[in-house]
Design an enzyme around this catalytic site. Sequence first.
Site, PDB file in Angstrom:
ATOM      1  N   ASP A   1     -25.389  27.283  82.008  1.00 37.59           N
ATOM      2  CA  ASP A   1     -25.176  26.157  80.790  1.00 37.59           C
ATOM      3  C   ASP A   1     -24.904  24.740  81.209  1.00 37.59           C
ATOM      4  O   ASP A   1     -24.145  23.903  80.947  1.00 37.59           O
ATOM      5  CB  ASP A   1     -23.626  26.505  80.130  1.00 37.59           C
ATOM      6  CG  ASP A   1     -23.532  27.954  79.699  1.00 37.59           C
ATOM      7  OD1 ASP A   1     -24.535  28.493  79.541  1.00 37.59           O
ATOM      8  OD2 ASP A   1     -22.703  28.167  78.908  1.00 37.59           O
TER       9      ASP A   1
ATOM     10  N   LYS B   1     -27.272  32.890  74.796  1.00 34.34           N
ATOM     11  CA  LYS B   1     -26.012  33.337  74.255  1.00 34.34           C
ATOM     12  C   LYS B   1     -25.351  32.544  73.361  1.00 34.34           C
ATOM     13  O   LYS B   1     -25.511  31.577  73.133  1.00 34.34           O
ATOM     14  CB  LYS B   1     -25.217  33.507  75.715  1.00 34.34           C
ATOM     15  CG  LYS B   1     -24.640  32.327  76.532  1.00 34.34           C
ATOM     16  CD  LYS B   1     -23.777  32.574  77.634  1.00 34.34           C
ATOM     17  CE  LYS B   1     -23.306  31.124  78.305  1.00 34.34           C
ATOM     18  NZ  LYS B   1     -22.335  30.678  77.502  1.00 34.34           N
TER      19      LYS B   1
ATOM     20  N   CYS C   1     -17.137  29.594  81.350  1.00 30.55           N
ATOM     21  CA  CYS C   1     -18.252  30.177  81.112  1.00 30.55           C
ATOM     22  C   CYS C   1     -18.871  30.690  82.717  1.00 30.55           C
ATOM     23  O   CYS C   1     -19.365  31.951  82.911  1.00 30.55           O
ATOM     24  CB  CYS C   1     -19.662  29.606  80.587  1.00 30.55           C
ATOM     25  SG  CYS C   1     -19.296  29.143  78.664  1.00 30.55           S
TER      26      CYS C   1
END
Length: 224
Positions: free
Chosen positions: A8, A108, A153
């Site tokens: 990310d 995601k 994450c």
Amino acid sequence: MKCLLLVDIQNGFCSGGNLAVPGGEEVVEIANQLTAEGGYDLIVASQDWHPADHGSFASQHPGSAPFEVGTLGGKPQMMWPDHCMQGTVDAEFHPDLDTSGFDHIQRKGMNVAVDSYSAFRDNDHMALTGLSDFLAKQKIDRLDIAGLATDYCVKFSALDAREMLPDVKVRFIEDASRGITPDGVKQAIDEMVRAGVVVVNSADVLAEADGEVRTVTSAGRSSK
């Protein structure tokens, strides 16, 4: 077979983004060096890719404010600012991140009814992203993980990798990651270590790669 998973590294989690991680953009230069010089056979990146009405957004819960704990699907849920919405600049990878070497991008967080911190599965563990199957088919034996944010994450991706790829050595690259709070980062690292994740830094990775190149060259074969 060595794989790097960059988690990310998107505009939304860097300065000026809708859910900026302190110093998030600082990982970009390190990530670029790792992809170019880390000796990896496979480069994978995850990308938060939320619909505009995602249930983790405080805006979808009247009376809620960002960073309050609410509920989603009957379970406790941190309420986030709207971030990384599909097709927006906020969801794009940081412009200075070199994506040219990416072999696979795993999106995601697309199910409005559940959040997805991990690159491997939704938070309720009911739906898989497919990343574990992809990596298993590539026959990787080492997975290095870095990115944003350490205490969310990155941590959950590392923990899921340990559980879902039990024969793979999983490592967390500490200096190539940033977290939301110092306490959260410390707790995340402690949790990862307890699960068997090895903590390294980028200098370790680059030194290993350099050593491998020197060994191959000295043996009379062309280096990677």
